[in-house]
Design an enzyme around this catalytic site. Structure first.
Site, mmCIF file in Angstrom:
data_model
loop_
_atom_site.group_PDB
_atom_site.id
_atom_site.type_symbol
_atom_site.label_atom_id
_atom_site.label_comp_id
_atom_site.label_asym_id
_atom_site.label_seq_id
_atom_site.Cartn_x
_atom_site.Cartn_y
_atom_site.Cartn_z
ATOM 1 N N CYS A 168 20.441 34.903 38.804
ATOM 2 C CA CYS A 168 19.898 35.904 39.716
ATOM 3 C C CYS A 168 20.960 36.545 40.601
ATOM 4 C CB CYS A 168 18.803 35.283 40.576
ATOM 5 S SG CYS A 168 17.573 34.387 39.603
ATOM 6 N N HIS A 308 17.541 38.095 49.549
ATOM 7 C CA HIS A 308 17.190 37.659 48.196
ATOM 8 C C HIS A 308 15.671 37.522 48.136
ATOM 9 C CE1 HIS A 308 17.851 36.113 44.259
ATOM 10 N NE2 HIS A 308 17.463 34.868 44.545
ATOM 11 N N GLU A 319 17.235 30.549 52.711
ATOM 12 C CA GLU A 319 17.921 31.798 53.055
ATOM 13 C C GLU A 319 17.800 32.071 54.549
ATOM 14 O OE1 GLU A 319 18.473 36.411 51.573
ATOM 15 O OE2 GLU A 319 16.679 35.318 50.928
ATOM 16 N N LYS A 340 11.707 42.424 46.648
ATOM 17 C CA LYS A 340 10.896 41.707 45.653
ATOM 18 C C LYS A 340 9.434 41.609 46.045
ATOM 19 C CE LYS A 340 14.800 38.859 44.037
ATOM 20 N NZ LYS A 340 15.815 39.283 45.036
ATOM 21 N N HIS A 345 10.707 39.799 40.884
ATOM 22 C CA HIS A 345 12.091 39.323 40.752
ATOM 23 C C HIS A 345 12.635 39.661 39.365
ATOM 24 C CE1 HIS A 345 15.703 37.186 41.063
ATOM 25 N NE2 HIS A 345 15.272 35.971 41.349
ATOM 26 N N PHE A 404 20.162 30.557 40.052
ATOM 27 C CA PHE A 404 20.125 29.208 39.504
ATOM 28 C C PHE A 404 21.545 28.743 39.185
ATOM 29 C CE2 PHE A 404 15.572 29.193 37.557
ATOM 30 C CZ PHE A 404 15.047 29.025 38.821
#
Length: 418
Positions: A168, A308, A319, A340, A345, A404
Site C-alpha cells: 500500500c 493513510h 497513524e 479512502k 483502498h 503490509f
C-alpha cells in the site's frame, strides 16, 4: 539541467486518473469536495460466501477510448487504467513528445499485486480445461511491472522505467523514487504514480480470511469509516493516477503550467511484523520526519495531512499516535482527512490517487472531508475534517502511505512559488 544535483527543484505539470468517483481529475476532485462516495455493491462475482460485499469500482471505463482493441486485449485492467491515466496526464501537462527527447522521459509506477483477476481466470482455465488453454498473454498481463511497461510502450517514452511493489506504500514510493531519478540526472521528465485493479474473488477471499475488510455493507457508501469508533475494516478498491513531474528548469524551458512542487520524500521499514504496524507507529513516525527533513521543512510548515486512513481499527489508531508523536501539540491544529472514506483502498494505487487531492488542495485552498466519521473513536481525537469540506490556507501538504510488510512512504508537496 544540472545532472546529478540533489537541489534540483521538482514540479508537477500534469495529472491524470481513473477513480471510483470519475475518470477525470475534475470529476474526481468535485466528488471529493462534495463528500460523494464511489463505493458500490460488488457485481463482478457472487459475494454470498464472503462477509464483504462492497468495493470502490471504476465505472464506465472503456479501454478502447485510450488504446486500440488489439493492445487492450494484451493488458490486464490495472495496466489499462494506468495507460489511460498516463495519456490524460501527458495531455494535461501539454507535453509534446515530438519536441522532447523521449530517451530522457521515464516511467515509475507503484503496484501491489499485478492482476489477481488474471491469475484467478488462468487457474479456473487450468482446472477446467487444462493448462494449454490458458491465455498466452497471461504472464504478460499479470506481472506487476506490466503497467509501467505498457505506459512506456503505448505513449512511446524510452527512458528510465521501473515499478515499486511495496504494497500500500507503492505509489508514494514510486513518486518519491521518480523525484530521485530526476535529481540524479537520469531523466528530465517522469510519469510517476500507481495503479491497482485487484477486486476479484481471489483477492476478496484472501483479505476476508485475514479479517482486514469491512463487514459494513449496507448502505455501501457508509462502509468506509476512517477514525470512526464503528469502523470494521477497509473497503477494497481499484484506481490509478499518474503525475507528470519534471525539473523546474525543464518545465520553465517548455513553458509548462506548474501545478505544484514536490519537495520531499522518504521511505522506512518497521521491521516488526508481516502485516501489523507497531502500536506506536514508530516506522511511520520516522517516515514522516524523514520526508520533512528531505524537504527542508519542519512540523510547523505542514498545513494539511492526507492520511493513510484505511478504516481498519489498528491502522487508524496507530497513524493517529504516529502523527501525535511527530507533531506534538501541533497535531491538534492540522486538518487531516482520508480520501479512502469515499473511494476505498486502492492498495498499490492509493498513494497516487491521493496525490491528486493533495495538489488540488494546494491549488484551491479546499480540504476535502473525511466522510462517515459520525461516532469518533476517543483515541482518534485529531481534526479529521468530518463530513464537510473546509477552506484552509494551505502551502505545504504531507501525504502518508503505509503498507503490509511494514513499508512506509511519505511525500511532501508545496504550493509552487518562483
Amino acid at each position: 539541467m544540472t545532472r546529478g544535483d540533489s537541489r534540483t527543484r521538482i514540479v508537477i505539470t500534469g495529472m491524470g486518473c481513473m477513480t471510483p468517483l470519475g475518470l477525470t481529475v475534475d470529476d474526481y476532485w468535485q466528488g471529493l469536495i462534495e463528500g460523494r462516495s464511489g463505493i458500490i455493491p460488488i457485481t463482478q462475482f457472487d459475494t454470498t460466501p464472503y462477509p464483504t460485499k462492497v468495493s470502490g469500482e471504476i465505472q464506465n471505463f472503456d479501454p478502447l477510448n485510450y488504446t486500440d482493441r488489439k493492445e487492450a486485449r494484451r493488458m490486464a485492467r490495472f495496466s489499462q487504467i494506468a495507460v489511460a491515466s498516463a495519456r490524460n496526464a501527458v495531455e494535461n501537462a501539454g507535453l509534446d513528445l515530438e519536441k522532447e527527447d523521449v530517451n530522457r522521459i521515464g516511467v515509475l509506477l507503484g503496484n501491489g499485486n499485478g492482476s489477481f483477476p488474471s491469475t484467478e481466470e488462468a487457474m479456473r482455465t487450468l482446472i477446467e480445461k487444462g493448462g494449454m488453454r490458458i491465455d498466452p498473454f497471461y504472464l504478460a498481463k499479470m506481472l506487476p511491472n506490466e503497467a509501467a511497461a505498457q505506459v512506456a510502450l503505448q505513449i512511446g517514452v524510452k527512458g528510465y522505467n521501473s515499478t515499486a511493489v511495496t504494497a500500500c506504500a507503492a505509489s508514494n514510493q514510486a513518486i518519491g523514487d521518480a523525484m530521485r531519478v530526476i535529481r540524479q540526472g537520469e531523466a528530465d521528465v517522469m510519469l510517476a504514480g500507481g495503479t491497482e485493479s485487484g477486486v476479484g474473488e481471489l483477492g476478496l477471499a484472501a483479505f476476508c480470511v485475514m479479517r482486514a475488510l469491512t463487514t459494513l455493507n449496507d448502505p455501501p457508501e457508509k462502509a468506509s469509516r476512517p477514525f470512526d469508533k464503528t469502523r470494521t475494516g477497509f473497503v477494497p478498491a481499484e484506481g490509478a493516477a499518474v503525475l507528470v513531474i519534471e525539473s523546474l528548469e525543464h518545465a520553465q524551458r517548455r513553458g509548462a503550467n506548474i501545478l505544484a512542487e514536490l519537495v520531499g520524500c522518504a521511505s522506512t521499514s518497521d521491521a516488526y511484523h508481516v502485516v501489523a504496524p507497531p502500536e506506536d507507529g514508530e516506522g511511520a513516525q520516522r517516515a514522516m520526519r524523514a520526508a520533512l527533513a528531505n524537504a527542508g521543512l519542519t512540523i510547523n510548515d505542514v498545513d494539511y495531512i492526507n492520511a493513510h486512513g484505511t478504516s481498519t481499527p489498528l491502522n487508524d489508531l496507530v497513524e493517529t499516535r504516529a502523527i501525535k508523536s511527530v507533531f506534538g501539540e501541533r497535531a491538534y491544529k492540522i486538518p487531516i482527512s482520508s480520501t479512502k472514506s469515499m473511494i476505498g483502498h486502492a492498495m498499490g494505487g492509493a498513494g497516487a490517487v491521493e496525490a491528486i487531492p493533495c495538489v488540488k488542495t494546494l491549488q484551491t485552498g479546499i480540504v476535502h472531508p473525511t466522510m462517515n466519521l459520525e461516532e469518533p473513536d476517543p483515541e482518534c481525537d485529531l481534526d479529521y475534517v468530518p463530513g464537510k469540506a473546509r477552506k484552509v490556507d494551505v502551502r505545504v501538504v504531507l501525504s502518508n502511505s503505509f503498507g503490509f510488510g511494514g513499508q512506509n512512504a511519505c511525500l511532501v508537496f508545496r504550493k509552487f512559488e518562483e
